[in-house]
Design an enzyme around this catalytic site. Structure first.
Site, PDB file in Angstrom:
ATOM      1  N   LYS A  70      14.865   0.433   4.205  1.00 59.28           N
ATOM      2  CA  LYS A  70      14.470   0.918   2.875  1.00 59.28           C
ATOM      3  C   LYS A  70      14.558   2.283   2.115  1.00 59.28           C
ATOM      4  CE  LYS A  70      11.587   1.391  -0.301  1.00 59.28           C
ATOM      5  NZ  LYS A  70      12.134   1.230  -2.000  1.00 59.28           N
ATOM      6  N   LEU A 125       0.278  -1.137   0.145  1.00 59.65           N
ATOM      7  CA  LEU A 125       0.012   0.037  -0.310  1.00 59.65           C
ATOM      8  C   LEU A 125       0.872   1.095   0.037  1.00 59.65           C
ATOM      9  CD1 LEU A 125      -2.603  -1.367   1.787  1.00 59.65           C
ATOM     10  CD2 LEU A 125      -2.555  -1.410  -0.367  1.00 59.65           C
ATOM     11  N   PRO A 126       0.362   2.312  -0.266  1.00 61.72           N
ATOM     12  CA  PRO A 126       1.501   3.302  -0.400  1.00 61.72           C
ATOM     13  C   PRO A 126       1.826   3.946   0.739  1.00 61.72           C
ATOM     14  CG  PRO A 126      -1.566   4.245  -1.362  1.00 61.72           C
ATOM     15  CD  PRO A 126      -0.880   2.488  -0.956  1.00 61.72           C
ATOM     16  N   LYS A 168       7.979  11.026  -0.532  1.00 57.05           N
ATOM     17  CA  LYS A 168       7.275   9.881   1.206  1.00 57.05           C
ATOM     18  C   LYS A 168       8.121   9.235   1.573  1.00 57.05           C
ATOM     19  CE  LYS A 168       6.219   6.294   0.655  1.00 57.05           C
ATOM     20  NZ  LYS A 168       5.855   4.861   0.442  1.00 57.05           N
TER      21      LYS A 168
END
Ligand code: NAD
Length: 296
Positions: free
Chosen positions: A177, A74-75, A246
């Site tokens: 990440k 998911l985002p 993000k």
């Protein structure tokens, strides 16, 4: 009783989020022999997945019925938390939750309490390599959490990529990440500026890319993004600028939260935030080149 056995084919695996990454990754899991059921809020994403080896469920309840593992793609972590909050009470004890989204590490640690309390097992296992490597099943995977839960999920993870890096406790995969994407974003921005400067001085962009790729300036962006998406101005990498912004913000937030000085990360975060404001949420991350050199 909590189930601690390794999850092997043809066990049922649920993938929530069938976007640019979720769809090809779910197809890899299906090719490895698991019974994959996918769910996405978007009907278009669900129908695109149907016929790729798995089943697209019309509801999330149908997707999770009888499942051994739930993968979220998911985002961001807030959306992951909301989606899991809605289903956690209907999952069997011992179900393994694998958040493969690029979520914020401290949010992942906070989510742990909610999931473990319900007898669920939880790891973070975000990925790197983009859509192409998601299709090929050759992603880099960085897994955080207990070794026994990663062992249980290992066959599923191996279907999508190289053997997972075990980065440490829960949330460490998400931290690794975000830090990777910070480095990647800095390299892409530097390469885009170098092309603009070189071009003004009379060096053809494709020539400069060849020089970089044969020299010490080479990085993933110079090899896989400049000639492919930026110079021809197709901007079709399949990774949204909003998602990259993000990830950089996540890395920078982490630095501030744990008190590490990172002045370059502050600059890179400000740059990508401004690009997102200017180019909007539907832009591709390779459009940073256009933003840097033309301001639009
Ligand atoms: P995407 O926007 O293409 O897909 C996200 C999907 O989630 C969409 O189809 C959306 O409809 C669905 N969705 C949103 N909320 C939902 C909910 N509550 N329930 C079910 N479905 C919901 O994004 P993506 O590019 O596939 O990225 C997914 C994650 O992987 C992100 O965290 C991203 O940062 C990360 N990632 C992306 C890439 C890439 O190259 N695209 C590479 C590595 C990591």
């Amino acid at each position: 009783m909590t189930n601690s056995a390794a999850i092997v084919p043809p066990t049922k695996v649920t993938v929530i989020g069938l976007g640019n990454m979720g769809r090809p990754m779910a197809a890899c899991i299906a090719r490895a022999g698991f019974q994959v059921t996918g769910f996405d809020l978007s009907a278009d994403a669900r129908s695109a997945f149907a016929g790729e080896g798995g089943t697209a469920a019309a509801t999330v309840d149908e997707a999770i019925a009888g499942t051994a593992a739930v993968i979220t793609l998911l985002p961001d972590g807030k959306i992951v938390r909301a989606a899991l909050g809605g289903i956690k009470d209907r999952l069997a004890k011992g179900t393994v939750i694998i958040d493969m989204s690029s979520s914020a590490p401290l949010g992942t640690r906070a989510l742990r309490e909610e999931l473990i309390a319900g007898g669920l097992a939880f790891i973070d296992a975000p990925v790197s390599g983009g859509v192409k490597r998601a299709i090929d099943g050759t992603l880099a995977i960085m897994a955080g959490g207990s070794a026994s839960t990663i062992d249980r999920a290992d066959k599923i993870l191996q279907s999508m990529g190289k053997p997972a890096f075990r980065t440490g406790p829960l949330g460490s995969g998400h931290a690794a990440k975000a830090l990777n994407n910070y480095v990647s974003a800095a390299g892409l921005a530097a390469a885009a500026e170098a092309l603009a400067i070189g071009s003004e001085f009379g060096i053809a962009p494709n020539t400069l890319v060849d020089v970089l790729n044969a020299s010490t300036g080479r990085n993933n962006s110079t090899e896989n993004k400049l000639k492919q998406f930026m110079i021809p101005e197709t901007y079709a990498s399949g990774f949204a600028l909003a998602l990259m912004a993000k990830d950089i913000q996540t890395a920078n937030d982490l630095a501030h939260q744990i008190g590490v000085k990172a002045p370059l990360a502050d600059e890179i975060t400000a740059l990508w935030t401004a690009a997102l404001q200017q180019l909007g949420p539907t832009s591709d991350h390779t459009e940073i080149g256009r933003f840097l050199t033309k301001g639009k």
